[in-house]
Write an enzyme that holds these catalytic residues in place. Structure first.
Site, PDB file in Angstrom:
ATOM      1  N   HIS A 175      37.252  44.969  31.977  1.00 14.76           N
ATOM      2  CA  HIS A 175      37.057  44.254  30.708  1.00 14.76           C
ATOM      3  C   HIS A 175      35.636  44.396  30.145  1.00 14.76           C
ATOM      4  O   HIS A 175      35.343  43.862  29.081  1.00 14.76           O
ATOM      5  CB  HIS A 175      37.396  42.769  30.870  1.00 14.76           C
ATOM      6  CG  HIS A 175      38.849  42.517  31.170  1.00 14.76           C
ATOM      7  ND1 HIS A 175      39.864  43.004  30.372  1.00 14.76           N
ATOM      8  CD2 HIS A 175      39.465  41.856  32.187  1.00 14.76           C
ATOM      9  CE1 HIS A 175      41.041  42.642  30.884  1.00 14.76           C
ATOM     10  NE2 HIS A 175      40.820  41.958  31.985  1.00 14.76           N
ATOM     11  N   ASP A 211      46.570  47.669  35.742  1.00 21.10           N
ATOM     12  CA  ASP A 211      46.370  46.218  35.782  1.00 21.10           C
ATOM     13  C   ASP A 211      47.266  45.587  34.711  1.00 21.10           C
ATOM     14  O   ASP A 211      47.589  46.223  33.704  1.00 21.10           O
ATOM     15  CB  ASP A 211      44.887  45.914  35.487  1.00 21.10           C
ATOM     16  CG  ASP A 211      44.525  44.445  35.615  1.00 21.10           C
ATOM     17  OD1 ASP A 211      44.007  44.059  36.680  1.00 21.10           O
ATOM     18  OD2 ASP A 211      44.765  43.675  34.653  1.00 21.10           O
ATOM     19  N   HIS A 213      46.571  43.444  32.587  1.00 20.16           N
ATOM     20  CA  HIS A 213      45.859  43.227  31.322  1.00 20.16           C
ATOM     21  C   HIS A 213      45.319  44.544  30.780  1.00 20.16           C
ATOM     22  O   HIS A 213      45.016  45.459  31.549  1.00 20.16           O
ATOM     23  CB  HIS A 213      44.698  42.252  31.530  1.00 20.16           C
ATOM     24  CG  HIS A 213      45.112  40.946  32.128  1.00 20.16           C
ATOM     25  ND1 HIS A 213      45.013  40.692  33.473  1.00 20.16           N
ATOM     26  CD2 HIS A 213      45.670  39.844  31.562  1.00 20.16           C
ATOM     27  CE1 HIS A 213      45.467  39.467  33.723  1.00 20.16           C
ATOM     28  NE2 HIS A 213      45.882  38.931  32.578  1.00 20.16           N
ATOM     29  N   ASP A 301      48.037  42.640  39.385  1.00 15.25           N
ATOM     30  CA  ASP A 301      48.447  41.356  38.786  1.00 15.25           C
ATOM     31  C   ASP A 301      49.676  41.466  37.886  1.00 15.25           C
ATOM     32  O   ASP A 301      50.141  40.457  37.347  1.00 15.25           O
ATOM     33  CB  ASP A 301      47.280  40.676  38.047  1.00 15.25           C
ATOM     34  CG  ASP A 301      46.505  41.617  37.151  1.00 15.25           C
ATOM     35  OD1 ASP A 301      46.887  42.798  37.033  1.00 15.25           O
ATOM     36  OD2 ASP A 301      45.498  41.172  36.559  1.00 15.25           O
ATOM     37  N   TYR A 340      45.899  38.380  41.904  1.00 20.14           N
ATOM     38  CA  TYR A 340      45.397  37.047  42.244  1.00 20.14           C
ATOM     39  C   TYR A 340      46.306  36.236  43.150  1.00 20.14           C
ATOM     40  O   TYR A 340      45.981  35.095  43.489  1.00 20.14           O
ATOM     41  CB  TYR A 340      45.110  36.270  40.945  1.00 20.14           C
ATOM     42  CG  TYR A 340      44.208  37.066  40.030  1.00 20.14           C
ATOM     43  CD1 TYR A 340      42.835  37.103  40.257  1.00 20.14           C
ATOM     44  CD2 TYR A 340      44.716  37.851  38.999  1.00 20.14           C
ATOM     45  CE1 TYR A 340      41.994  37.874  39.479  1.00 20.14           C
ATOM     46  CE2 TYR A 340      43.894  38.636  38.202  1.00 20.14           C
ATOM     47  CZ  TYR A 340      42.539  38.641  38.443  1.00 20.14           C
ATOM     48  OH  TYR A 340      41.712  39.413  37.673  1.00 20.14           O
TER      49      TYR A 340
HETATM   50  C1  SP5 Z   1      40.448  41.690  35.843  1.00 19.54           C
HETATM   51  C2  SP5 Z   1      41.458  40.763  35.290  1.00 19.54           C
HETATM   52  O1  SP5 Z   1      42.612  40.796  35.705  1.00 19.54           O
HETATM   53  N1  SP5 Z   1      41.046  39.879  34.391  1.00 19.54           N
HETATM   54  C3  SP5 Z   1      42.007  39.026  33.823  1.00 19.54           C
HETATM   55  C4  SP5 Z   1      41.374  37.960  33.077  1.00 19.54           C
HETATM   56  C5  SP5 Z   1      42.420  37.203  32.320  1.00 19.54           C
HETATM   57  N2  SP5 Z   1      42.130  35.844  32.361  1.00 19.54           N
HETATM   58  C6  SP5 Z   1      42.764  35.097  31.358  1.00 19.54           C
HETATM   59  C7  SP5 Z   1      42.634  33.716  31.825  1.00 19.54           C
HETATM   60  C8  SP5 Z   1      43.371  32.710  31.070  1.00 19.54           C
HETATM   61  C9  SP5 Z   1      43.205  31.434  31.840  1.00 19.54           C
HETATM   62  N3  SP5 Z   1      43.936  31.412  33.052  1.00 19.54           N
HETATM   63  C10 SP5 Z   1      44.725  30.242  33.167  1.00 19.54           C
HETATM   64  C11 SP5 Z   1      45.854  30.491  34.110  1.00 19.54           C
HETATM   65  C12 SP5 Z   1      46.957  29.539  33.808  1.00 19.54           C
HETATM   66  N4  SP5 Z   1      48.161  29.994  34.459  1.00 19.54           N
HETATM   67 ZN    ZN Z   2      44.276  41.802  35.057  1.00 12.41          ZN
END
Ligand code: SP5
Ligand code: ZN
Length: 360
Positions: A175, A211, A213, A301, A340
């Protein structure tokens, strides 16, 4: 029959567990972070159990890092936390992590030049683009160790150590843009690895990002370049997912990089079949691009149990993705990104590496 011992080594840096985000601030709520040190140790244990050999990350000079990232971002990550402490933020207001509260966006500055704020808390939003990616005592050492792991994986493949190397990078990196960090990432390990492969003589390098994302940072670093292809299959940002603003299908690269960027967004709830169709399409585009080496942004993930994404990929799916990419027959550096769900994390990574080394 017990599964065969992994031939692919993993690159490890002790520094990578030193980053303790403690939590993150999401829509103003302090919540428990999921990008925890146990991610790295869990993956390491699974790799050792699968017979993979551990190689220590060698410390590399900053040159490869500074070829991808702005020197001021690097200096901020290196020195910012010390300044946060000497400025007394620990006593008043009692905050032991760098958390930005003000962001110098175009909407704010309206074309005025960016000045360097005097207050450390004013400066905290200069490079951070979200409030979820906190900087603490070991953050710099861990992020820098992750870059060393990625560069050591590149060295391994370039020096004939084997066709595939896996860097157990933590924190993740995809990111991070040239000068902006967020999404639990601080330095872009995959981008540094890809650029280093170019500098060490690979004419064309492809990055395939699996990934869950979109790797907005990696895309951004190479968007205008024709020598590095970036392709990603990920949960559709338009369906309401991070990174929201970037990662759409019509982002195809610009200038010399026109056509060398491919985004394949998937809807919520999609599993192996559509995801693997995406991986196959990226592999065929990498082949057409004529890549000489491959970097895999290996986030796990997208798996069904993962708390950070709504995709439903299985462990078999991750194996098949690795297999599809291995059929390209390219020297391959895999770099850990997200993932995660601690109980399945190790098996997912091992399955992908098994796929990556199949048929070699
Ligand atoms: C490296 C990577 O996978 N980064 C991903 C970051 C995405 N994070 C978004 C977070 C949004 C808040 N998470 C709350 C989880 C509720 N289920
Ligand atoms: Zn990710």
């Amino acid at each position: 029959m017990p599964p065969v011992t992994l031939a692919t080594p993993f690159i490890w840096s002790d520094e990578c567990t030193r980053h303790e985000p403690k939590g993150e601030v999401w829509v103003g709520m302090p919540i428990e972070g999921t990008e925890v040190p146990a991610r790295a140790t869990t993956i390491r244990e699974a790799l050792l159990a699968a017979g993979s050999s551990q190689l220590s990350a060698a410390v590399h000079p900053d040159a490869a890092l500074l070829a991808v990232h702005d020197a001021d971002l690097v200096a901020w990550l290196r020195d910012g936390y010390k300044e946060w402490l000497t400025s007394g933020m620990l006593e008043d207001p009692g905050q032991d992590r760098i958390v930005p509260y003000l962001f110098p966006t175009n909407a704010f500055l309206g074309g005025l030049p960016m000045r360097l704020p005097t207050a450390i808390h004013g400066r905290a939003g200069r490079f951070a683009y979200d409030t979820m990616t906190l900087v603490g005592p070991g953050t710099w050492e861990a992020a820098r160790g992750a870059v060393d792991a990625a560069l050591t994986a590149v060295d391994h493949v370039m020096s004939g150590g084997g066709p595939v190397a896996y860097a157990l990078c933590r924190p993740p990196g995809h990111h991070v843009t040239r000068d902006g960090y967020g999404g639990s990432c601080y330095l872009n390990n995959a981008a540094v690895a890809a650029n280093s492969l170019r500098e060490q003589g690979m004419d064309k390098v492809a990055i395939v990002d699996i990934d869950a994302h979109h790797g907005n940072g990696t895309q951004s670093v190479f968007y205008g370049r024709g020598d590095v292809f970036y392709g990603s299959v990920h949960v559709d940002p338009a369906a309401g997912w991070f990174p929201h603003y970037v990662g759409h299908a019509d982002e195809r690269g610009s200038g010399a990089g026109e056509g060398a960027n491919r985004n394949l967004p998937l809807g919520e709830g999609q599993g192996d079949e559509p995801w693997l169709a995406g991986v196959r399409r990226l592999a065929s585009e990498v082949h057409e691009f004529g890549a000489d080496a491959l970097v895999v942004s290996l986030g796990v993930d997208a798996a069904a149990d993962d708390p950070e994404s709504p995709l439903q990929v299985t462990e078999d799916g991750y194996f098949s993705a690795g297999q599809t990419l291995s059929e390209l027959g390219l020297p391959t550096v895999a770099v850990q990104e997200g993932g995660y769900h601690l109980p399945t994390l190790g098996d997912l990574v091992v399955a992908t590496i098994r796929g990556l080394e199949s048929g070699r």
